[in-house]
Motif scaffolding. Structure first.
Motif, PDB file in Angstrom:
ATOM      1  N   VAL A   1      -7.460   3.273   9.892  1.00 39.55           N
ATOM      2  CA  VAL A   1      -6.691   2.840   8.717  1.00 39.55           C
ATOM      3  C   VAL A   1      -6.634   1.325   8.581  1.00 39.55           C
ATOM      4  CG1 VAL A   1      -5.288   4.945   8.625  1.00 39.55           C
ATOM      5  CG2 VAL A   1      -4.438   2.942   9.881  1.00 39.55           C
ATOM      6  N   GLU A   2      -7.116   0.598   9.580  1.00 43.43           N
ATOM      7  CA  GLU A   2      -7.066  -0.866   9.531  1.00 43.43           C
ATOM      8  C   GLU A   2      -7.785  -1.439   8.307  1.00 43.43           C
ATOM      9  OE1 GLU A   2      -8.524  -2.325  13.262  1.00 43.43           O
ATOM     10  OE2 GLU A   2      -6.605  -1.978  14.266  1.00 43.43           O
ATOM     11  N   GLY A   3      -8.736  -0.705   7.738  1.00 43.61           N
ATOM     12  CA  GLY A   3      -9.471  -1.173   6.576  1.00 43.61           C
ATOM     13  C   GLY A   3      -8.660  -1.142   5.289  1.00 43.61           C
ATOM     14  N   ILE A   4      -7.490  -0.547   5.318  1.00 43.83           N
ATOM     15  CA  ILE A   4      -6.627  -0.463   4.139  1.00 43.83           C
ATOM     16  C   ILE A   4      -5.687  -1.664   4.141  1.00 43.83           C
ATOM     17  CG2 ILE A   4      -4.908   0.902   2.908  1.00 43.83           C
ATOM     18  CD1 ILE A   4      -6.021   3.396   4.360  1.00 43.83           C
ATOM     19  N   ASP A   5      -5.613  -2.350   3.015  1.00 42.08           N
ATOM     20  CA  ASP A   5      -4.724  -3.509   2.862  1.00 42.08           C
ATOM     21  C   ASP A   5      -3.275  -3.061   3.053  1.00 42.08           C
ATOM     22  OD1 ASP A   5      -3.087  -5.581   1.885  1.00 42.08           O
ATOM     23  OD2 ASP A   5      -4.561  -6.172   0.387  1.00 42.08           O
ATOM     24  N   LYS A   6      -2.531  -3.769   3.879  1.00 48.15           N
ATOM     25  CA  LYS A   6      -1.153  -3.386   4.191  1.00 48.15           C
ATOM     26  C   LYS A   6      -0.196  -3.551   3.020  1.00 48.15           C
ATOM     27  CE  LYS A   6      -1.513  -3.741   9.115  1.00 48.15           C
ATOM     28  NZ  LYS A   6      -0.980  -4.183  10.362  1.00 48.15           N
ATOM     29  N   ASP A   7      -0.606  -4.273   1.983  1.00 50.27           N
ATOM     30  CA  ASP A   7       0.243  -4.446   0.804  1.00 50.27           C
ATOM     31  C   ASP A   7      -0.039  -3.413  -0.293  1.00 50.27           C
ATOM     32  OD1 ASP A   7       1.678  -6.638   1.811  1.00 50.27           O
ATOM     33  OD2 ASP A   7       0.024  -7.982   1.312  1.00 50.27           O
ATOM     34  N   GLU A   8      -1.090  -2.623  -0.131  1.00 55.37           N
ATOM     35  CA  GLU A   8      -1.419  -1.587  -1.116  1.00 55.37           C
ATOM     36  C   GLU A   8      -0.388  -0.462  -1.058  1.00 55.37           C
ATOM     37  OE1 GLU A   8      -3.879  -1.190  -3.360  1.00 55.37           O
ATOM     38  OE2 GLU A   8      -4.937  -3.036  -2.904  1.00 55.37           O
ATOM     39  N   THR A   9      -0.198   0.205  -2.180  1.00 57.45           N
ATOM     40  CA  THR A   9       0.611   1.419  -2.185  1.00 57.45           C
ATOM     41  C   THR A   9      -0.288   2.563  -1.744  1.00 57.45           C
ATOM     42  OG1 THR A   9       2.031   0.611  -3.952  1.00 57.45           O
ATOM     43  CG2 THR A   9       1.988   2.996  -3.596  1.00 57.45           C
ATOM     44  N   ILE A  10       0.154   3.290  -0.733  1.00 55.25           N
ATOM     45  CA  ILE A  10      -0.627   4.386  -0.159  1.00 55.25           C
ATOM     46  C   ILE A  10       0.129   5.683  -0.370  1.00 55.25           C
ATOM     47  CG2 ILE A  10      -1.655   5.329   1.943  1.00 55.25           C
ATOM     48  CD1 ILE A  10      -1.588   2.417   3.056  1.00 55.25           C
TER      49      ILE A  10
ATOM     50  N   ARG B   1       1.685  16.819   8.663  1.00 50.20           N
ATOM     51  CA  ARG B   1       0.857  15.725   9.204  1.00 50.20           C
ATOM     52  C   ARG B   1       1.024  14.453   8.389  1.00 50.20           C
ATOM     53  NH1 ARG B   1      -4.755  18.862   9.395  1.00 50.20           N
ATOM     54  NH2 ARG B   1      -3.591  20.177   7.957  1.00 50.20           N
ATOM     55  N   SER B   2       1.158  14.603   7.078  1.00 51.80           N
ATOM     56  CA  SER B   2       1.287  13.403   6.239  1.00 51.80           C
ATOM     57  C   SER B   2       2.596  12.673   6.535  1.00 51.80           C
ATOM     58  CB  SER B   2       1.174  13.747   4.756  1.00 51.80           C
ATOM     59  OG  SER B   2       2.153  14.674   4.357  1.00 51.80           O
ATOM     60  N   ALA B   3       3.655  13.407   6.855  1.00 56.40           N
ATOM     61  CA  ALA B   3       4.925  12.759   7.217  1.00 56.40           C
ATOM     62  C   ALA B   3       4.758  11.960   8.513  1.00 56.40           C
ATOM     63  CB  ALA B   3       6.033  13.798   7.363  1.00 56.40           C
ATOM     64  N   LYS B   4       4.036  12.531   9.483  1.00 52.71           N
ATOM     65  CA  LYS B   4       3.786  11.824  10.746  1.00 52.71           C
ATOM     66  C   LYS B   4       2.886  10.611  10.505  1.00 52.71           C
ATOM     67  CE  LYS B   4       4.238  15.982  13.537  1.00 52.71           C
ATOM     68  NZ  LYS B   4       3.516  16.998  14.300  1.00 52.71           N
ATOM     69  N   ALA B   5       1.871  10.788   9.661  1.00 51.64           N
ATOM     70  CA  ALA B   5       0.963   9.679   9.350  1.00 51.64           C
ATOM     71  C   ALA B   5       1.715   8.568   8.625  1.00 51.64           C
ATOM     72  CB  ALA B   5      -0.207  10.176   8.507  1.00 51.64           C
ATOM     73  N   GLN B   6       2.624   8.939   7.743  1.00 48.96           N
ATOM     74  CA  GLN B   6       3.432   7.956   7.031  1.00 48.96           C
ATOM     75  C   GLN B   6       4.223   7.109   8.029  1.00 48.96           C
ATOM     76  OE1 GLN B   6       6.962   9.430   5.128  1.00 48.96           O
ATOM     77  NE2 GLN B   6       6.825   7.922   3.492  1.00 48.96           N
ATOM     78  N   GLN B   7       4.875   7.755   8.978  1.00 54.03           N
ATOM     79  CA  GLN B   7       5.645   7.029   9.996  1.00 54.03           C
ATOM     80  C   GLN B   7       4.748   6.100  10.803  1.00 54.03           C
ATOM     81  OE1 GLN B   7       7.553  10.197  12.175  1.00 54.03           O
ATOM     82  NE2 GLN B   7       9.310  10.227  10.812  1.00 54.03           N
ATOM     83  N   LYS B   8       3.561   6.577  11.154  1.00 52.84           N
ATOM     84  CA  LYS B   8       2.628   5.757  11.926  1.00 52.84           C
ATOM     85  C   LYS B   8       2.198   4.535  11.111  1.00 52.84           C
ATOM     86  CE  LYS B   8      -0.126   4.821  15.351  1.00 52.84           C
ATOM     87  NZ  LYS B   8       0.413   4.390  16.646  1.00 52.84           N
ATOM     88  N   LEU B   9       1.850   4.754   9.837  1.00 52.02           N
ATOM     89  CA  LEU B   9       1.429   3.648   8.980  1.00 52.02           C
ATOM     90  C   LEU B   9       2.546   2.612   8.845  1.00 52.02           C
ATOM     91  CD1 LEU B   9      -0.443   5.719   6.281  1.00 52.02           C
ATOM     92  CD2 LEU B   9      -1.490   4.022   7.804  1.00 52.02           C
TER      93      LEU B   9
ATOM     94  N   SER C   1       4.893   2.013  10.984  1.00 51.15           N
ATOM     95  CA  SER C   1       5.032   1.319  12.269  1.00 51.15           C
ATOM     96  C   SER C   1       3.919   0.284  12.466  1.00 51.15           C
ATOM     97  CB  SER C   1       5.039   2.314  13.434  1.00 51.15           C
ATOM     98  OG  SER C   1       3.735   2.799  13.704  1.00 51.15           O
ATOM     99  N   LEU C   2       2.803   0.463  11.758  1.00 44.19           N
ATOM    100  CA  LEU C   2       1.690  -0.483  11.834  1.00 44.19           C
ATOM    101  C   LEU C   2       1.825  -1.617  10.823  1.00 44.19           C
ATOM    102  CD1 LEU C   2      -1.253   2.074  12.225  1.00 44.19           C
ATOM    103  CD2 LEU C   2      -0.351   0.531  13.995  1.00 44.19           C
ATOM    104  N   GLY C   3       2.893  -1.584  10.024  1.00 47.45           N
ATOM    105  CA  GLY C   3       3.147  -2.672   9.089  1.00 47.45           C
ATOM    106  C   GLY C   3       2.784  -2.415   7.648  1.00 47.45           C
ATOM    107  N   TYR C   4       2.402  -1.181   7.322  1.00 52.03           N
ATOM    108  CA  TYR C   4       2.122  -0.841   5.926  1.00 52.03           C
ATOM    109  C   TYR C   4       3.458  -0.733   5.201  1.00 52.03           C
ATOM    110  CZ  TYR C   4      -2.674  -0.183   7.308  1.00 52.03           C
ATOM    111  OH  TYR C   4      -3.938  -0.408   7.781  1.00 52.03           O
ATOM    112  N   LYS C   5       3.550  -1.400   4.062  1.00 52.60           N
ATOM    113  CA  LYS C   5       4.844  -1.558   3.392  1.00 52.60           C
ATOM    114  C   LYS C   5       5.199  -0.450   2.410  1.00 52.60           C
ATOM    115  CE  LYS C   5       4.638  -6.601   3.714  1.00 52.60           C
ATOM    116  NZ  LYS C   5       3.608  -6.688   4.674  1.00 52.60           N
ATOM    117  N   ASN C   6       4.219   0.061   1.681  1.00 52.80           N
ATOM    118  CA  ASN C   6       4.489   1.025   0.609  1.00 52.80           C
ATOM    119  C   ASN C   6       3.725   2.314   0.854  1.00 52.80           C
ATOM    120  OD1 ASN C   6       6.066  -0.875  -0.950  1.00 52.80           O
ATOM    121  ND2 ASN C   6       4.132  -1.885  -1.400  1.00 52.80           N
ATOM    122  N   VAL C   7       4.286   3.182   1.683  1.00 50.01           N
ATOM    123  CA  VAL C   7       3.633   4.435   2.035  1.00 50.01           C
ATOM    124  C   VAL C   7       4.504   5.589   1.547  1.00 50.01           C
ATOM    125  CG1 VAL C   7       2.630   5.831   3.877  1.00 50.01           C
ATOM    126  CG2 VAL C   7       2.698   3.332   4.104  1.00 50.01           C
TER     127      VAL C   7
END
Length: 120
Positions: free
Chosen positions: A72-81, A90-98, A100-106
């Motif tokens: 997921v590092e290739g995705i801009d952290k400021d993008e809305t995901i 799984r998407s709820a777990k992935a959301q939490q992980k994202l 925690s990695l600094g993605y702002k709008n998940v």
């Protein structure tokens, strides 16, 4: 007495200036096709599930891959995901992980691909 008042005013100012966050979850059935075209759409199902059907323009990164965080590092952290899976677990777990990695709008799309298919 002067310093506690300054501290209180400082705290209130910080709270009032906080940014409004994107909703953290939405039913997948409430999202329009136009909206899906204006976000990064992340499908976290397995490649086999993805091959059986997926939302147009979605990026498939398998939640179960050990290098999920690196992929997921290739995705801009400021993008809305918008992230989805089969039914939402799984998407709820992935959301939490994202997050925690600094993605702002998940946003987790609740109900997943199964709910989306039923809506059609």
């Amino acid at each position: 007495m002067k310093y506690p008042m300054i501290l209180l005013l400082s705290i209130l100012l910080n709270i009032s200036c906080a940014q409004t966050q994107t909703p953290t979850s939405r039913p997948i059935t409430s999202v329009s096709a136009d909206e899906l075209n204006n976000v990064v759409l992340l499908d976290v199902r397995t490649p086999e599930e993805y091959a059986e059907g997926h939302l147009d323009n979605s990026l498939n990164i398998n939640w179960f891959d050990t290098d999920f965080a690196q992929q997921v590092e290739g995705i801009d952290k400021d993008e809305t995901i918008y992230v989805y899976c089969k039914v939402g677990g799984r998407s709820a777990k992935a959301q939490q992980k994202l997050q925690s990695l600094g993605y702002k709008n998940v946003v987790n799309l609740e109900g997943g691909y199964d709910a989306y298919k039923q809506k059609k």
